[in-house]
Design an enzyme around this catalytic site. Structure first.
Site, PDB file in Angstrom:
ATOM      1  N   LYS A  15       9.826  -5.099  -6.374  1.00 28.87           N
ATOM      2  CA  LYS A  15      10.075  -6.114  -7.394  1.00 28.87           C
ATOM      3  C   LYS A  15      11.444  -6.772  -7.234  1.00 28.87           C
ATOM      4  CE  LYS A  15       6.068  -6.017  -9.234  1.00 28.87           C
ATOM      5  NZ  LYS A  15       5.156  -7.166  -9.093  1.00 28.87           N
ATOM      6  N   ASN A  27       0.134 -12.725  -9.149  1.00 31.86           N
ATOM      7  CA  ASN A  27       0.143 -11.571 -10.037  1.00 31.86           C
ATOM      8  C   ASN A  27      -0.294 -10.265  -9.385  1.00 31.86           C
ATOM      9  OD1 ASN A  27      -0.270 -10.139 -12.769  1.00 31.86           O
ATOM     10  ND2 ASN A  27      -2.351 -10.204 -11.957  1.00 31.86           N
ATOM     11  N   TYR A  70       8.234   0.938  -6.063  1.00 30.23           N
ATOM     12  CA  TYR A  70       7.906  -0.182  -6.946  1.00 30.23           C
ATOM     13  C   TYR A  70       9.145  -1.032  -7.213  1.00 30.23           C
ATOM     14  CZ  TYR A  70       6.079  -2.714 -10.987  1.00 30.23           C
ATOM     15  OH  TYR A  70       5.674  -3.698 -11.861  1.00 30.23           O
ATOM     16  N   ASP A 128      -8.312  -9.634  -0.672  1.00 33.37           N
ATOM     17  CA  ASP A 128      -7.338  -8.562  -0.514  1.00 33.37           C
ATOM     18  C   ASP A 128      -6.044  -9.230  -0.065  1.00 33.37           C
ATOM     19  OD1 ASP A 128      -5.731  -6.449   0.203  1.00 33.37           O
ATOM     20  OD2 ASP A 128      -7.262  -5.396   1.364  1.00 33.37           O
ATOM     21  N   VAL A 129      -5.071  -9.316  -0.957  1.00 35.58           N
ATOM     22  CA  VAL A 129      -3.851 -10.077  -0.655  1.00 35.58           C
ATOM     23  C   VAL A 129      -3.068  -9.470   0.503  1.00 35.58           C
ATOM     24  CG1 VAL A 129      -3.661 -10.979  -3.002  1.00 35.58           C
ATOM     25  CG2 VAL A 129      -2.457  -8.846  -2.394  1.00 35.58           C
TER      26      VAL A 129
END
Length: 251
Positions: free
Chosen positions: A160, A88, A156, A61-62
């Site tokens: 990014k 990713n 989002y 789990d990043v």
């Protein structure tokens, strides 16, 4: 020359991550693949036309620094070094006007797409700096939303845009240690995550329009190209998208 090089792909359970992991295996890399659903990665060696000894599958789990630390300890124990990271893992967020975004959605999007990406990059940087021979390459998965937002995508899009800053900082900090960092910005690759936008995506004028998409395999091939460059060269930013998607001229 990819023989014996080791690549890590995060978020390798499906979509872009899975396609990239398979293409890296087919190209001769030994691959560490991580995600939260390890059962989805059980067939990677077979799909990558390689032996099980060339694949390391780990649950990670990043968002959890301890989970990320355990992942890198496992990679070091299994392979002894790390040459490439495809950073990713990430999540999308439901379309919502900025004033209506659920706080829990905001927090989870930021925690996954920014904090998680940083935890992976931080550990990769340390591994590449400390190994012999020194160096490696980090490829961050950005998005065309790192440059041009969609309507109702503040969480989002913010995440990014932050990825672009991380990419630039890693590139600068990595110079003394032969650590290269680039970013791949993807628009409308055909995956489970993108099905909604290709069926009908909200446009800047408020209309719903079907958008062209392209085979995710093209993304995997682009990642392998970036990964395969000698460390004296770097693709700083690559945009790969459906030729006719409404991006250039969006709005």
């Amino acid at each position: 020359m990819t023989q014996n090089k080791v690549a890590l792909v995060t978020g390798a359970t499906s979509g872009i991550g899975r396609a990239a992991a398979i293409e890296l295996l087919k190209s001769g890399y030994r691959v560490a693949a991580c995600g939260r659903r390890t059962e989805k990665m059980a067939d990677l060696a077979e799909a990558g036309a390689t032996g099980a000894e060339n694949v390391f599958i780990a649950r990670c789990d990043v968002r959890d620094p301890k989970s990320v630390a355990d992942l890198f300890a496992g990679i070091n124990e299994r392979f002894g070094r790390l040459d490439v990271v495809f950073n990713n893992a990430g999540r999308s967020a439901p379309a919502s006007a900025a004033g209506d975004i659920d706080i829990d959605v905001w927090r989870d999007t930021i925690d996954t797409n920014i904090n998680g990406a940083f935890y992976i990059a931080r550990s990769a940087f340390r591994a590449m700096r400390d190994q012999t021979p020194q160096g490696g390459r980090i490829i961050n998965n950005g998005s065309i939303s790192a440059y041009v937002p969609r309507l109702h995508s503040a969480a989002y899009t913010t995440s990014k845009h932050a990825m672009t800053g991380l990419t630039k900082s890693l590139s600068l900090d990595g110079r003394p240690f032969s650590i290269a960092c680039g970013q791949i910005d993807i628009g409308n690759a055909l995956t489970d995550m993108s099905e909604g936008s290709t069926a009908g995506a909200l446009q800047a004028d408020g209309q719903i329009s079907q958008e062209p998409a392209f085979d995710v395999q093209r993304v995997a091939e682009a990642v392998v190209f970036m990964a395969g460059l000698p460390l004296e060269a770097n693709v700083q930013f690559m945009t790969i998208m459906a030729t006719n998607m409404p991006y250039i001229g969006r709005g």
